[in-house]
Design a protein around this motif. Structure first.
Motif, PDB file in Angstrom:
ATOM      1  N   TYR A 172     -41.664 -61.373 -20.567  1.00 63.34           N
ATOM      2  CA  TYR A 172     -42.061 -62.017 -19.226  1.00 63.34           C
ATOM      3  C   TYR A 172     -42.262 -63.603 -19.047  1.00 63.34           C
ATOM      4  CZ  TYR A 172     -43.296 -57.222 -18.630  1.00 63.34           C
ATOM      5  OH  TYR A 172     -43.279 -55.775 -18.331  1.00 63.34           O
ATOM      6  N   SER A 173     -42.444 -64.066 -20.218  1.00 64.54           N
ATOM      7  CA  SER A 173     -42.723 -65.525 -20.382  1.00 64.54           C
ATOM      8  C   SER A 173     -41.322 -66.387 -19.930  1.00 64.54           C
ATOM      9  CB  SER A 173     -43.361 -66.165 -21.460  1.00 64.54           C
ATOM     10  OG  SER A 173     -42.288 -65.661 -22.525  1.00 64.54           O
ATOM     11  N   ALA A 174     -40.264 -65.776 -20.031  1.00 64.15           N
ATOM     12  CA  ALA A 174     -39.011 -66.328 -19.902  1.00 64.15           C
ATOM     13  C   ALA A 174     -38.249 -65.588 -18.492  1.00 64.15           C
ATOM     14  CB  ALA A 174     -37.928 -65.936 -20.957  1.00 64.15           C
ATOM     15  N   ASN A 175     -39.154 -64.938 -17.895  1.00 67.83           N
ATOM     16  CA  ASN A 175     -38.661 -63.959 -16.546  1.00 67.83           C
ATOM     17  C   ASN A 175     -37.114 -63.517 -17.023  1.00 67.83           C
ATOM     18  OD1 ASN A 175     -40.573 -65.073 -15.064  1.00 67.83           O
ATOM     19  ND2 ASN A 175     -39.563 -67.069 -14.604  1.00 67.83           N
ATOM     20  N   LEU A 176     -37.299 -62.863 -17.993  1.00 70.53           N
ATOM     21  CA  LEU A 176     -36.236 -62.127 -18.556  1.00 70.53           C
ATOM     22  C   LEU A 176     -36.561 -60.515 -18.637  1.00 70.53           C
ATOM     23  CD1 LEU A 176     -33.204 -61.910 -19.656  1.00 70.53           C
ATOM     24  CD2 LEU A 176     -34.119 -62.535 -21.993  1.00 70.53           C
ATOM     25  N   PHE A 177     -35.881 -59.765 -18.043  1.00 72.04           N
ATOM     26  CA  PHE A 177     -35.954 -58.091 -17.919  1.00 72.04           C
ATOM     27  C   PHE A 177     -34.649 -57.545 -18.193  1.00 72.04           C
ATOM     28  CE2 PHE A 177     -38.321 -60.731 -14.794  1.00 72.04           C
ATOM     29  CZ  PHE A 177     -39.475 -60.370 -15.054  1.00 72.04           C
ATOM     30  N   HIS A 178     -35.076 -56.620 -19.327  1.00 69.04           N
ATOM     31  CA  HIS A 178     -33.838 -55.763 -19.714  1.00 69.04           C
ATOM     32  C   HIS A 178     -34.044 -54.362 -19.811  1.00 69.04           C
ATOM     33  CE1 HIS A 178     -30.456 -54.352 -22.434  1.00 69.04           C
ATOM     34  NE2 HIS A 178     -31.219 -53.745 -22.910  1.00 69.04           N
ATOM     35  N   THR A 179     -33.362 -53.367 -18.938  1.00 68.41           N
ATOM     36  CA  THR A 179     -33.544 -51.965 -19.235  1.00 68.41           C
ATOM     37  C   THR A 179     -32.301 -51.073 -19.439  1.00 68.41           C
ATOM     38  OG1 THR A 179     -35.117 -52.156 -17.476  1.00 68.41           O
ATOM     39  CG2 THR A 179     -34.113 -50.041 -17.595  1.00 68.41           C
ATOM     40  N   ARG A 180     -32.460 -50.031 -20.427  1.00 69.73           N
ATOM     41  CA  ARG A 180     -31.423 -49.227 -20.777  1.00 69.73           C
ATOM     42  C   ARG A 180     -31.503 -47.843 -20.607  1.00 69.73           C
ATOM     43  NH1 ARG A 180     -30.969 -50.712 -27.324  1.00 69.73           N
ATOM     44  NH2 ARG A 180     -30.897 -53.199 -27.193  1.00 69.73           N
ATOM     45  N   MET A 181     -30.515 -47.310 -19.966  1.00 66.27           N
ATOM     46  CA  MET A 181     -30.909 -45.708 -19.524  1.00 66.27           C
ATOM     47  C   MET A 181     -29.641 -44.989 -20.072  1.00 66.27           C
ATOM     48  SD  MET A 181     -31.565 -46.888 -15.593  1.00 66.27           S
ATOM     49  CE  MET A 181     -31.386 -45.227 -14.880  1.00 66.27           C
ATOM     50  N   MET A 182     -30.004 -43.684 -20.416  1.00 68.90           N
ATOM     51  CA  MET A 182     -28.989 -42.772 -20.901  1.00 68.90           C
ATOM     52  C   MET A 182     -29.296 -41.292 -20.167  1.00 68.90           C
ATOM     53  SD  MET A 182     -28.219 -41.587 -24.906  1.00 68.90           S
ATOM     54  CE  MET A 182     -29.707 -41.050 -25.101  1.00 68.90           C
ATOM     55  N   LEU A 183     -28.172 -40.802 -19.803  1.00 73.23           N
ATOM     56  CA  LEU A 183     -28.331 -39.415 -18.963  1.00 73.23           C
ATOM     57  C   LEU A 183     -28.927 -38.450 -19.993  1.00 73.23           C
ATOM     58  CD1 LEU A 183     -27.445 -38.567 -16.187  1.00 73.23           C
ATOM     59  CD2 LEU A 183     -25.439 -37.639 -17.219  1.00 73.23           C
ATOM     60  N   LYS A 184     -29.686 -37.579 -19.608  1.00 78.94           N
ATOM     61  CA  LYS A 184     -30.797 -36.789 -20.184  1.00 78.94           C
ATOM     62  C   LYS A 184     -29.695 -35.424 -20.558  1.00 78.94           C
ATOM     63  CE  LYS A 184     -35.354 -37.932 -18.921  1.00 78.94           C
ATOM     64  NZ  LYS A 184     -36.315 -37.305 -18.118  1.00 78.94           N
ATOM     65  N   ASP A 185     -29.195 -34.737 -19.494  1.00 80.85           N
ATOM     66  CA  ASP A 185     -28.433 -33.439 -19.475  1.00 80.85           C
ATOM     67  C   ASP A 185     -27.095 -33.704 -19.667  1.00 80.85           C
ATOM     68  OD1 ASP A 185     -31.200 -32.268 -19.618  1.00 80.85           O
ATOM     69  OD2 ASP A 185     -31.203 -32.338 -17.418  1.00 80.85           O
ATOM     70  N   ILE A 186     -26.377 -33.158 -20.476  1.00 80.68           N
ATOM     71  CA  ILE A 186     -24.982 -33.173 -20.400  1.00 80.68           C
ATOM     72  C   ILE A 186     -24.414 -31.703 -20.035  1.00 80.68           C
ATOM     73  CG2 ILE A 186     -22.807 -33.106 -21.969  1.00 80.68           C
ATOM     74  CD1 ILE A 186     -24.420 -35.290 -23.771  1.00 80.68           C
ATOM     75  N   ASP A 187     -23.548 -31.782 -18.958  1.00 79.75           N
ATOM     76  CA  ASP A 187     -22.924 -30.580 -18.719  1.00 79.75           C
ATOM     77  C   ASP A 187     -21.307 -30.799 -19.196  1.00 79.75           C
ATOM     78  OD1 ASP A 187     -21.285 -28.622 -17.438  1.00 79.75           O
ATOM     79  OD2 ASP A 187     -22.219 -28.753 -15.585  1.00 79.75           O
ATOM     80  N   LEU A 188     -21.099 -29.902 -20.207  1.00 78.03           N
ATOM     81  CA  LEU A 188     -19.778 -30.219 -21.182  1.00 78.03           C
ATOM     82  C   LEU A 188     -18.434 -30.218 -19.965  1.00 78.03           C
ATOM     83  CD1 LEU A 188     -18.328 -30.761 -23.586  1.00 78.03           C
ATOM     84  CD2 LEU A 188     -18.243 -28.165 -23.749  1.00 78.03           C
TER      85      LEU A 188
END
Length: 250
Positions: A196-212
């Motif tokens: 927050y002190s550098a105004n830098l924001f990072h988000t990672r997302m991974m799909l929960k469910d896998i339909d083969l």
């Protein structure tokens, strides 16, 4: 922003959104891998990517000034769009704002041992002024088959209010996730790393469910023996976890 900030001069804050998506697919033979990459190359050629970026430009309230696009051999495509804040009658526009841009690059590749092919898309949106690109995240996520997503948002520089006080942010941001539809978020595991002190924001997302079936290219899931299905599922999940984590684990 509910109300515009009253500034001394123009808003020269630079807001940069980096958005990376990964689509994973199982292609057993070398021919299937080549066919998958050819399919992806056609689905996400420079023409379609240009359409996605011009729609994005319209969503953030900007005007397209120039488009440069290119398809590559053997695969991949790039599009760069120079944008400016959309002219509004009665308001003075500042030329500095036409330094904003949107770019997209594609990177198809495949793993020789696990038979997994990965398609990566990198999108960068850099704006100057009041334009904030975070509102486009739902559109970007829905425009691609997004198994893993990494996002970085950074606000740089400063502007001044009428009293000359420096403003290093002109809109509140606690998390990139706040700008994603809750219905979309429920489909993913998500983690934040924010400075927050550098105004830098990072988000990672991974799909929960896998339909083969969604990960098989030119193969029906019921054609595969149960043990083969399990092996493929494990390989897909391991690949996704390593991409999500940003390091080799297995």
């Amino acid at each position: 922003m509910a109300e515009k900030l009253k500034l001394y001069g123009f808003n020269n804050l630079t807001k940069a959104l980096s958005f990376n998506i990964y689509d994973v697919c199982y292609a057993k033979t070398e021919r299937e891998q080549q066919d998958y990459i050819a399919y992806i190359d056609e689905q996400y050629n420079s023409e379609r990517l240009t359409t996605i970026l011009t729609n994005l430009t319209d969503m953030i309230g900007a005007t397209v000034l120039n488009i440069s696009k290119q398809d590559y051999e053997p695969q991949g495509a790039s599009v760069t769009i120079l944008i400016a804040e959309r002219p509004v009658p009665g308001e003075t526009q500042v030329a500095h704002l036409d330094k904003s841009h949107v770019t997209v690059h594609t990177y198809p590749e495949y793993h020789p041992e696990t038979c997994l092919a990965t398609f990566r898309v990198d999108i960068d949106v850099a704006t100057c002024g009041e334009i904030t690109p975070l509102s486009t995240l739902d559109y970007l996520i829905s425009s691609f088959d997004s198994d893993i997503i990494t996002m970085d948002y950074r606000v740089r520089g400063f502007t001044r209010d009428m009293n000359g006080q420096k403003l290093f942010m002109d809109h509140p941001v606690a998390s990139i996730q706040d700008y994603i539809d809750p219905i979309t978020l429920r489909r993913y595991d998500a983690v934040d790393i924010n400075v927050y002190s550098a105004n830098l924001f990072h988000t990672r997302m991974m799909l929960k469910d896998i339909d083969l079936q969604n990960y098989l290219f030119k193969t029906d899931v019921y054609e595969l023996p149960p043990m083969v299905r399990l092996e493929i599922m494990n390989n897909i999940r391991r690949e996704m976890i390593e991409i999500f984590s940003g390091r080799n684990i297995y």
